[in-house]
Motif scaffolding. Structure first.
Motif, PDB file in Angstrom:
ATOM      1  N   LEU A 161       0.833  -1.203   0.000  1.00 56.24           N
ATOM      2  CA  LEU A 161       0.000   0.000   0.000  1.00 56.24           C
ATOM      3  C   LEU A 161       0.872   1.260   0.000  1.00 56.24           C
ATOM      4  CD1 LEU A 161      -2.755  -1.155   2.496  1.00 56.24           C
ATOM      5  CD2 LEU A 161      -3.087  -0.673   0.051  1.00 56.24           C
ATOM      6  N   CYS A 162       1.968   1.251   0.755  1.00 55.61           N
ATOM      7  CA  CYS A 162       2.883   2.398   0.762  1.00 55.61           C
ATOM      8  C   CYS A 162       3.489   2.609  -0.625  1.00 55.61           C
ATOM      9  CB  CYS A 162       3.983   2.214   1.797  1.00 55.61           C
ATOM     10  SG  CYS A 162       3.432   2.375   3.508  1.00 55.61           S
ATOM     11  N   GLU A 163       3.944   1.526  -1.255  1.00 51.64           N
ATOM     12  CA  GLU A 163       4.523   1.633  -2.594  1.00 51.64           C
ATOM     13  C   GLU A 163       3.508   2.175  -3.596  1.00 51.64           C
ATOM     14  OE1 GLU A 163       6.214  -2.015  -3.986  1.00 51.64           O
ATOM     15  OE2 GLU A 163       7.770  -1.999  -2.461  1.00 51.64           O
ATOM     16  N   ASP A 164       2.273   1.763  -3.463  1.00 54.94           N
ATOM     17  CA  ASP A 164       1.216   2.193  -4.378  1.00 54.94           C
ATOM     18  C   ASP A 164       0.696   3.586  -4.024  1.00 54.94           C
ATOM     19  OD1 ASP A 164       1.490  -0.275  -5.628  1.00 54.94           O
ATOM     20  OD2 ASP A 164      -0.233  -1.155  -4.593  1.00 54.94           O
ATOM     21  N   ARG A 165       1.271   4.182  -2.982  1.00 53.77           N
ATOM     22  CA  ARG A 165       0.892   5.502  -2.473  1.00 53.77           C
ATOM     23  C   ARG A 165      -0.584   5.556  -2.075  1.00 53.77           C
ATOM     24  NH1 ARG A 165       5.470   5.961  -0.916  1.00 53.77           N
ATOM     25  NH2 ARG A 165       6.892   7.567  -1.608  1.00 53.77           N
ATOM     26  N   GLU A 166      -1.086   4.430  -1.615  1.00 55.47           N
ATOM     27  CA  GLU A 166      -2.412   4.375  -1.009  1.00 55.47           C
ATOM     28  C   GLU A 166      -2.211   4.607   0.491  1.00 55.47           C
ATOM     29  OE1 GLU A 166      -4.823   1.040  -2.233  1.00 55.47           O
ATOM     30  OE2 GLU A 166      -3.836   1.010  -4.191  1.00 55.47           O
ATOM     31  N   LEU A 167      -1.806   5.844   0.818  1.00 58.24           N
ATOM     32  CA  LEU A 167      -1.354   6.152   2.167  1.00 58.24           C
ATOM     33  C   LEU A 167      -2.470   6.109   3.195  1.00 58.24           C
ATOM     34  CD1 LEU A 167       1.278   8.928   1.422  1.00 58.24           C
ATOM     35  CD2 LEU A 167       1.550   6.434   1.512  1.00 58.24           C
ATOM     36  N   ALA A 168      -3.687   6.471   2.821  1.00 59.99           N
ATOM     37  CA  ALA A 168      -4.803   6.397   3.774  1.00 59.99           C
ATOM     38  C   ALA A 168      -5.053   4.941   4.167  1.00 59.99           C
ATOM     39  CB  ALA A 168      -6.058   7.027   3.187  1.00 59.99           C
ATOM     40  N   ALA A 169      -5.045   4.050   3.187  1.00 64.92           N
ATOM     41  CA  ALA A 169      -5.247   2.631   3.485  1.00 64.92           C
ATOM     42  C   ALA A 169      -4.075   2.072   4.287  1.00 64.92           C
ATOM     43  CB  ALA A 169      -5.431   1.844   2.190  1.00 64.92           C
ATOM     44  N   ALA A 170      -2.850   2.465   3.942  1.00 62.26           N
ATOM     45  CA  ALA A 170      -1.672   1.986   4.678  1.00 62.26           C
ATOM     46  C   ALA A 170      -1.684   2.503   6.113  1.00 62.26           C
ATOM     47  CB  ALA A 170      -0.394   2.411   3.971  1.00 62.26           C
ATOM     48  N   SER A 171      -2.170   3.724   6.315  1.00 61.23           N
ATOM     49  CA  SER A 171      -2.205   4.305   7.665  1.00 61.23           C
ATOM     50  C   SER A 171      -3.078   3.503   8.618  1.00 61.23           C
ATOM     51  CB  SER A 171      -2.696   5.756   7.605  1.00 61.23           C
ATOM     52  OG  SER A 171      -1.747   6.557   6.943  1.00 61.23           O
ATOM     53  N   ALA A 172      -4.038   2.771   8.082  1.00 63.91           N
ATOM     54  CA  ALA A 172      -4.896   1.937   8.929  1.00 63.91           C
ATOM     55  C   ALA A 172      -4.109   0.807   9.597  1.00 63.91           C
ATOM     56  CB  ALA A 172      -6.045   1.364   8.101  1.00 63.91           C
ATOM     57  N   PHE A 173      -2.907   0.510   9.105  1.00 64.87           N
ATOM     58  CA  PHE A 173      -2.061  -0.529   9.687  1.00 64.87           C
ATOM     59  C   PHE A 173      -1.191   0.015  10.821  1.00 64.87           C
ATOM     60  CE2 PHE A 173      -3.353  -2.251   5.726  1.00 64.87           C
ATOM     61  CZ  PHE A 173      -3.278  -3.635   5.826  1.00 64.87           C
ATOM     62  N   LEU A 174      -1.202   1.341  11.010  1.00 59.66           N
ATOM     63  CA  LEU A 174      -0.355   1.978  12.016  1.00 59.66           C
ATOM     64  C   LEU A 174      -1.132   2.257  13.299  1.00 59.66           C
ATOM     65  CD1 LEU A 174       1.434   4.622   9.760  1.00 59.66           C
ATOM     66  CD2 LEU A 174       2.336   2.416  10.525  1.00 59.66           C
ATOM     67  N   ALA A 175      -0.488   1.996  14.428  1.00 59.02           N
ATOM     68  CA  ALA A 175      -1.061   2.365  15.724  1.00 59.02           C
ATOM     69  C   ALA A 175      -0.948   3.878  15.899  1.00 59.02           C
ATOM     70  CB  ALA A 175      -0.306   1.651  16.848  1.00 59.02           C
ATOM     71  N   PRO A 176      -1.825   4.475  16.683  1.00 57.61           N
ATOM     72  CA  PRO A 176      -1.665   5.914  16.965  1.00 57.61           C
ATOM     73  C   PRO A 176      -0.276   6.172  17.555  1.00 57.61           C
ATOM     74  CG  PRO A 176      -3.781   5.113  17.768  1.00 57.61           C
ATOM     75  CD  PRO A 176      -2.996   3.900  17.342  1.00 57.61           C
ATOM     76  N   GLY A 177       0.388   7.206  17.055  1.00 56.51           N
ATOM     77  CA  GLY A 177       1.718   7.550  17.552  1.00 56.51           C
ATOM     78  C   GLY A 177       2.828   6.663  17.033  1.00 56.51           C
ATOM     79  N   ALA A 178       2.567   5.865  16.003  1.00 58.96           N
ATOM     80  CA  ALA A 178       3.611   4.984  15.451  1.00 58.96           C
ATOM     81  C   ALA A 178       4.827   5.809  15.051  1.00 58.96           C
ATOM     82  CB  ALA A 178       3.068   4.220  14.248  1.00 58.96           C
ATOM     83  N   ARG A 179       6.008   5.214  15.243  1.00 63.25           N
ATOM     84  CA  ARG A 179       7.271   5.881  14.897  1.00 63.25           C
ATOM     85  C   ARG A 179       7.786   5.287  13.587  1.00 63.25           C
ATOM     86  NH1 ARG A 179      10.473   8.461  18.644  1.00 63.25           N
ATOM     87  NH2 ARG A 179      12.266   7.424  17.724  1.00 63.25           N
ATOM     88  N   LEU A 180       8.020   6.155  12.595  1.00 67.21           N
ATOM     89  CA  LEU A 180       8.545   5.749  11.298  1.00 67.21           C
ATOM     90  C   LEU A 180       9.968   6.281  11.206  1.00 67.21           C
ATOM     91  CD1 LEU A 180       5.377   6.755   9.235  1.00 67.21           C
ATOM     92  CD2 LEU A 180       5.894   4.539  10.285  1.00 67.21           C
ATOM     93  N   ASN A 181      10.946   5.424  11.489  1.00 70.24           N
ATOM     94  CA  ASN A 181      12.354   5.808  11.599  1.00 70.24           C
ATOM     95  C   ASN A 181      13.099   5.453  10.312  1.00 70.24           C
ATOM     96  OD1 ASN A 181      12.019   6.527  14.415  1.00 70.24           O
ATOM     97  ND2 ASN A 181      11.865   4.330  14.785  1.00 70.24           N
ATOM     98  N   PHE A 182      13.739   6.462   9.709  1.00 67.76           N
ATOM     99  CA  PHE A 182      14.413   6.290   8.435  1.00 67.76           C
ATOM    100  C   PHE A 182      15.893   6.631   8.564  1.00 67.76           C
ATOM    101  CE2 PHE A 182      10.172   5.921   7.166  1.00 67.76           C
ATOM    102  CZ  PHE A 182      10.149   5.344   5.898  1.00 67.76           C
ATOM    103  N   PRO A 183      16.703   6.215   7.567  1.00 71.24           N
ATOM    104  CA  PRO A 183      18.139   6.495   7.624  1.00 71.24           C
ATOM    105  C   PRO A 183      18.435   7.978   7.849  1.00 71.24           C
ATOM    106  CG  PRO A 183      17.682   4.963   5.846  1.00 71.24           C
ATOM    107  CD  PRO A 183      16.346   5.443   6.364  1.00 71.24           C
TER     108      PRO A 183
END
Length: 142
Positions: free
Chosen positions: A16-38
């Motif tokens: 879903l992230c790759e397809d940029r379906e971000l609203a649908a992908a966000s449903a997989f995240l808990a409130p306050g999820a941390r997305l840590n990148f390089p």
């Protein structure tokens, strides 16, 4: 209904992230999820992550080769996704075979943490991030 395995949940989220379906992908995240990148970058949302990526390359996708599942702290579950990245850099040049590892922490069937590691800087696709001292605007001396 049977719940998907942790690896299947992560795989769907990544697609879903790759397809940029971000609203649908966000449903997989808990409130306050941390997305840590390089480079020590933490994004508060998938929209912020996508905005930050817009200046790094034209597009990127993952060849998700393997998943590993493990128990985390308490009831947490850990999923590791390994594979390679392919896409186009900002100049429109294709790239492929760039290693990545994503480490996810899941709690109650939702992603609470995503830690992204990849070789995009080493492959010359994106600039090497400048290390920052936590809580400061100082850059350490090399």
């Amino acid at each position: 209904m049977v719940s998907p395995s942790p690896a299947a949940l992560v795989d769907r989220y990544l697609q879903l992230c790759e397809d940029r379906e971000l609203a649908a992908a966000s449903a997989f995240l808990a409130p306050g999820a941390r997305l840590n990148f390089p480079g020590g970058r933490t994004h508060p949302s998938l929209a912020a992550m996508a905005a930050a990526a817009s200046g790094a390359y034209q597009w990127v996708r993952k060849r998700r080769d393997r998943y590993f599942e493990a128990a985390g702290d308490g009831a947490d579950q850990v999923v590791i996704s390994l594979g390679t990245l392919y896409g186009e850099d900002l100049a429109g040049e294709p790239f492929s075979g760039v290693r990545y590892a994503d480490v996810f922490v899941l709690r109650d069937g939702l992603i609470v943490e995503q830690n992204v590691f990849n070789d995009l800087p080493e492959a010359g696709i994106v600039p090497v991030p400048t290390p920052q001292i936590a809580g400061s605007n100082e850059v350490p001396n090399p």
